[in-house]
Design an enzyme around this catalytic site. Structure first.
Site, PDB file in Angstrom:
ATOM      1  N   HIS A 171      -2.899  -2.897   5.077  1.00 27.42           N
ATOM      2  CA  HIS A 171      -2.146  -1.924   5.888  1.00 27.42           C
ATOM      3  C   HIS A 171      -2.809  -1.793   7.258  1.00 27.42           C
ATOM      4  CE1 HIS A 171      -4.976   0.232   3.310  1.00 27.42           C
ATOM      5  NE2 HIS A 171      -4.845   1.368   3.960  1.00 27.42           N
ATOM      6  N   ASP A 211       0.169   5.506  -1.212  1.00 28.99           N
ATOM      7  CA  ASP A 211      -0.819   6.479  -1.698  1.00 28.99           C
ATOM      8  C   ASP A 211      -0.220   7.556  -2.598  1.00 28.99           C
ATOM      9  OD1 ASP A 211      -3.563   6.011  -0.926  1.00 28.99           O
ATOM     10  OD2 ASP A 211      -2.874   6.084   1.149  1.00 28.99           O
ATOM     11  N   HIS A 249     -13.197   2.645   2.763  1.00 28.69           N
ATOM     12  CA  HIS A 249     -12.189   3.491   3.408  1.00 28.69           C
ATOM     13  C   HIS A 249     -12.694   3.818   4.816  1.00 28.69           C
ATOM     14  CE1 HIS A 249      -9.508   7.172   3.787  1.00 28.69           C
ATOM     15  NE2 HIS A 249      -8.687   6.163   3.616  1.00 28.69           N
ATOM     16  N   HIS A 290      -9.604  -1.629   5.867  1.00 23.16           N
ATOM     17  CA  HIS A 290     -10.446  -0.599   6.504  1.00 23.16           C
ATOM     18  C   HIS A 290     -11.761  -1.145   7.019  1.00 23.16           C
ATOM     19  CE1 HIS A 290      -8.343   3.251   5.802  1.00 23.16           C
ATOM     20  NE2 HIS A 290      -7.794   2.631   4.772  1.00 23.16           N
ATOM     21  N   ASP A 297       1.748   2.104   3.597  1.00 19.02           N
ATOM     22  CA  ASP A 297       0.826   3.253   3.576  1.00 19.02           C
ATOM     23  C   ASP A 297       1.590   4.574   3.605  1.00 19.02           C
ATOM     24  OD1 ASP A 297      -1.525   4.617   3.313  1.00 19.02           O
ATOM     25  OD2 ASP A 297      -2.283   4.200   5.312  1.00 19.02           O
ATOM     26  N   GLU A 354      -8.700   1.520  -3.706  1.00 20.42           N
ATOM     27  CA  GLU A 354      -8.988   1.684  -2.268  1.00 20.42           C
ATOM     28  C   GLU A 354     -10.326   2.392  -2.097  1.00 20.42           C
ATOM     29  OE1 GLU A 354      -6.374   4.016   0.251  1.00 20.42           O
ATOM     30  OE2 GLU A 354      -6.861   2.708   1.933  1.00 20.42           O
ATOM     31  N   HIS A 362       0.820  -1.221   0.000  1.00 22.62           N
ATOM     32  CA  HIS A 362       0.000   0.000   0.000  1.00 22.62           C
ATOM     33  C   HIS A 362       0.849   1.263   0.000  1.00 22.62           C
ATOM     34  CE1 HIS A 362      -4.065   1.682   0.372  1.00 22.62           C
ATOM     35  NE2 HIS A 362      -3.464   2.712   0.941  1.00 22.62           N
TER      36      HIS A 362
END
Ligand SMILES: [Zn+2]
Length: 392
Positions: free
Chosen positions: A216, A25, A154, A195, A320, A127, A23
Site C-alpha cells: 500500500h 484494516d 509499521h 512501511h 488500505d 502488518e 491491504h
C-alpha cells in the site's frame, strides 16, 4: 444519471477478472469498535456499516474477488506477539462466521477456487514485525495459522528494519532483518516493504530470493510522503518480479493535503494510529480550516505514473481502507469499479487492467510459492533471535 459506459465496462471486466486488494484494516476496526470489541459476530459484517468503509454488501458491490486482511499491531503497544495472534485469530473468525462469503485462501490458486464457489478469497497478512519480539520462531507459527504476507514494520523502526516514517536504527535492514526475509522466502510468505524506509527497501531487494511487494504505497514523485516509493525502487521491481500496489490513503495521494497535514503535525510525522481517524481529521480542520481533498482522479495519476516507471507487469491495488478518511470517489469498498472506469477513460486496455486487478499479484505470489518449495528442499528452519546475529 447518464449511462456511464466506462463504468459498465469496468464492472464487466471485474466480473471476469478477480479484483485483489492487498491491504484492508477491517480487523483492527472490529477490534477497537466500541460495541463489538473484537467480536466478529457482534460487529455483523452482513449489514452495511454507513460509518465504516468495509462490509460484505459493499465488498460484493465493489466486485472484490480477493482480500488481504491486515493482522496489524501497533509498534509501541504492550504485548505485540499476543496482539498479532489475536488479530490473526480475528481474521480466522471472520472466515468462520461468514463461511458462505469468505474462502480461507492460503495459495494463489485459491483465488480461482473462490471465484468458482462465488466467494471472496480471504488472505491473512501480518502488518508489523514487532510481533516477532526479535525471534524467527513466530514466522513459522504465523505461517501455520495461515498468514501469507508480512509487512516488515509499521510507522516505527524496529531493531532490525528501518521504517519510512522514523529515524533509522538498522542501516535499512541488518543481519537479523536479512534472516527474517530469508525465512519468509523459505516459508513462501510474501515480503511486504510498504512501511520500510527507502534504504531498507533497497536492502530487502538485495536480500530477497523471491518477488516483494509494496502492498500500500504510491509514487514519491507525485506526493513526497516518505511512505511512497522512490523511482529507483520502482525500477528494481522489474528484475525482482514484485509489485507496487496503489493505495487510497489521502495523504499519500495529494501533495496539497500532504503539505497541509505536515504543517498541522510537523513534517515527516506519520499519521498517528487513533481510535477514530475521521474525528482526528475533523479536530485538525476545526483548528485550521478545511483540508484539501484527495480524489480518485489523483490516484489514477499515481497509477499512470507507477505503470510508466515500474512497468505494467508490476502494479496492483492495495486500498488500505481503515475506517478513516478516504479520497473523493473512493469512500468505501463498493467504489473499486469506479477506479477501473477512470483507468479505462485514461486509455488502459482490458489486458492492462486485468494485470492491475490481480494477474500481476498472482504471478508474483506463485513465484513466492515456487521459491519457498525450492528453499524448503535446500535448507531447514532458520533458528535464533536478534542477539544470535552478530552486528545486528
Ligand atoms: Zn499500513
Amino acid at each position: 444519471m447518464r449511462h456511464d459506459k466506462a463504468l459498465a465496462q469496468a464492472s464487466a471486466l471485474l466480473q471476469r477478472v478477480p479484483l485483489l486488494d492487498a491491504h484492508n484494516d477491517l480487523p483492527w476496526v472490529i477490534r477497537i469498535d466500541q460495541q463489538a470489541r473484537g467480536d466478529v459476530v457482534a460487529y455483523d459484517l452482513a449489514r452495511v456499516h454507513q460509518q465504516g468503509d468495509t462490509d460484505i454488501p459493499r465488498l460484493r458491490e465493489g466486485l472484490v474477488g480477493a482480500q488481504f486482511w491486515a493482522a496489524f499491531q501497533p509498534t509501541a503497544a504492550p504485548h505485540p506477539a499476543r496482539t498479532a495472534l489475536e488479530q490473526i485469530d480475528l481474521i480466522r473468525r471472520m472466515e468462520e462466521a461468514h463461511a458462505d462469503v469468505f474462502l480461507p485462501a492460503r495459495r494463489a490458486s485459491d483465488v480461482a477456487k473462490a471465484r468458482r464457489a462465488g466467494k471472496i478469497a480471504s488472505f491473512i497478512a501480518v502488518e508489523g514485525g514487532v510481533g516477532l519480539e526479535n525471534s524467527l520462531s513466530p514466522l513459522r507459527i504465523w505461517h501455520a495459522a495461515g498468514a501469507r504476507l508480512m509487512t516488515l514494520c509499521h510507522n516505527e523502526s524496529l531493531d532490525w528494519v528501518d521504517s519510512a516514517t522514523d529515524a533509522p536504527r538498522a542501516g535499512g535492514l541488518n543481519a537479523f532483518g536479512r534472516a527474517v526475509v530469508g525465512e519468509l522466502n523459505r516459508l513462501g510468505i510474501v515480503v511486504d516493504c510498504a512501511h520500510v524506509s527507502h534504504e531498507g527497501q533497497r536492502r530487502v531487494l538485495d536480500a530477497t530470493a523471491a518477488p516483494v511487494v509494496l502492498s500500500h504505497s504510491n509514487a514519491l514523485a507525485l506526493c513526497d510522503h516518505p511512505r511512497n516509493a522512490a523511482d529507483d525502487v520502482l525500477k528494481r521491481l522489474k528484475d525482482n518480479g514484485g509489485l507496487v500496489m496503489a493505495t487510497f490513503v489521502p495523504g499519500f495521494i495529494s501533495q496539497a493535503l500532504r503539505d497541509w497535514l505536515a504543517r498541522s503535525r510537523g513534517r515527516g510525522a506519520a499519521a498517528p494510529v487513533v481510535a477514530d481517524p475521521k474525528a482526528a481529521l475533523a479536530e485538525l480542520e476545526a483548528q485550521r480550516g478545511p483540508a484539501p481533498r484527495a480524489t480518485l482522479e489523483q490516484l489514477a495519476d499515481h497509477i499512470v505514473y507507477l505503470v510508466r516507471i515500474a512497468g505494467i507487469d508490476h502494479v496492483g491495488i492495495g486500498s488500505d481502507f481503515f475506517g478513516g478518511a478516504q479520497p473523493l470517489g473512493l469512500e468505501h469498498v463498493g467504489r473499486f469499479p469506479h477506479l477501473f472506469a477512470e483507468l479505462i477513460r485514461r486509455g488502459f486496455s482490458e489486458v492492462a487492467l486485468a494485470k492491475i486487478a490481480s494477474r500481476n499479484f498472482l504471478r508474483a505470489m506463485r513465484e513466492v510459492e515456487r521459491v519457498g518449495e525450492r528453499l524448503r528442499r535446500e535448507r531447514g528452519p532458520a533458528l535464533g533471535r536478534l542477539e544470535d546475529y552478530p552486528g545486528a
